[in-house]
Design an enzyme around this catalytic site. Sequence first.
Site, PDB file in Angstrom:
ATOM      1  N   THR A   1     -22.852   8.253 -31.282  1.00 24.10           N
ATOM      2  CA  THR A   1     -23.645   8.713 -30.145  1.00 24.10           C
ATOM      3  C   THR A   1     -23.792   7.571 -29.151  1.00 24.10           C
ATOM      4  OG1 THR A   1     -25.661   9.918 -29.531  1.00 24.10           O
ATOM      5  CG2 THR A   1     -25.916   8.179 -31.175  1.00 24.10           C
ATOM      6  N   ASN A   2     -24.721   7.685 -28.202  1.00 27.45           N
ATOM      7  CA  ASN A   2     -24.953   6.618 -27.222  1.00 27.45           C
ATOM      8  C   ASN A   2     -26.440   6.541 -26.894  1.00 27.45           C
ATOM      9  OD1 ASN A   2     -25.569   8.379 -24.827  1.00 27.45           O
ATOM     10  ND2 ASN A   2     -23.503   9.104 -25.293  1.00 27.45           N
ATOM     11  N   HIS A   3     -26.802   5.635 -26.005  1.00 26.81           N
ATOM     12  CA  HIS A   3     -28.216   5.330 -25.750  1.00 26.81           C
ATOM     13  C   HIS A   3     -28.902   6.237 -24.736  1.00 26.81           C
ATOM     14  CE1 HIS A   3     -28.781   1.875 -28.235  1.00 26.81           C
ATOM     15  NE2 HIS A   3     -27.713   1.270 -27.740  1.00 26.81           N
ATOM     16  N   SER A   4     -28.278   7.306 -24.307  1.00 31.38           N
ATOM     17  CA  SER A   4     -28.913   8.156 -23.297  1.00 31.38           C
ATOM     18  C   SER A   4     -30.251   8.698 -23.792  1.00 31.38           C
ATOM     19  CB  SER A   4     -27.989   9.337 -22.963  1.00 31.38           C
ATOM     20  OG  SER A   4     -28.670  10.270 -22.160  1.00 31.38           O
TER      21      SER A   4
ATOM     22  N   ALA B   1     -24.750  12.167 -20.965  1.00 34.78           N
ATOM     23  CA  ALA B   1     -23.822  11.100 -21.342  1.00 34.78           C
ATOM     24  C   ALA B   1     -22.936  11.653 -22.457  1.00 34.78           C
ATOM     25  CB  ALA B   1     -24.584   9.870 -21.809  1.00 34.78           C
TER      26      ALA B   1
END
Length: 226
Positions: free
Chosen positions: A33-36, A100
Amino acid sequence: EERKEPIRDLAGKRVLVTAGPTQETIDPVRFFTNHSSGKMGYALAEAAARRGADVTLVSGPTQLTAPRSVKRVDIASAQDMLDQVLARYEEQDIVIKAAAVADYRPVQTFDSKMKKKDGNLSIELERTTDILQTLGQRKQHQYLVGFAAETDNAIEYGKGKLERKRLDAICVNTVGKADSGFQSDTNEVIYLNKEGKEQHLPTETKKQIAHRILDEILEDMEADRK
Ligand code: CTP
Ligand code: CA
């Protein structure tokens, strides 16, 4: 600051916003995943709803709650987001892609938890579908707005994405700065449209930026009609 009695200048308009990160499954207990945080997308959905729009929010996993007046569709992967957005694309007037989306997902996903072994592990990744580009290719009457988070050459990369994905506008924000980007409450955005407009929206709260972005979109839609 909250607008106490918002102008209902989006009444009768259908607006779809995507927000948050996507999760790309590796096995039943792991994902990429990512930091959004989802804050920008949720702020846009809330602002549009306050201004009278019929709002759908297609959201990856976040800690946020959507206003009750917003129809929220929860998704996890980029593929889920693509499916849910495409199913609702036809009826929309404005689509804003603040999510994102993961660019890659594991080629293989496992039904059982992966067990560790000696040595290094490589996981092969494949490209996800570019949702925004797909929407650009299938665009009819919709006003299509993307986002681009860049660490450098923000305007140049933003313009490239605007053209390549056949967007009407793109909101570029610079990441890696202290007070803008993924987790923060404030954001500094440059709004670029297909006519070459380059509007700097100063650092404000994401709620205020959301209203400024909607102002720009409405202005452009009115200009397009003339
Ligand atoms: N986007 C999308 N589907 C993807 C990847 C991105 O819809 N699979 C959308 C994002 O929601 C955003 C826009 O494309 O509105 C730009 O995303 P960004 O990551 O900045 O651009 P990419 O085209 O993915 O290029 P890169 O990550 O290499 O900068
Ligand atoms: Ca990307």
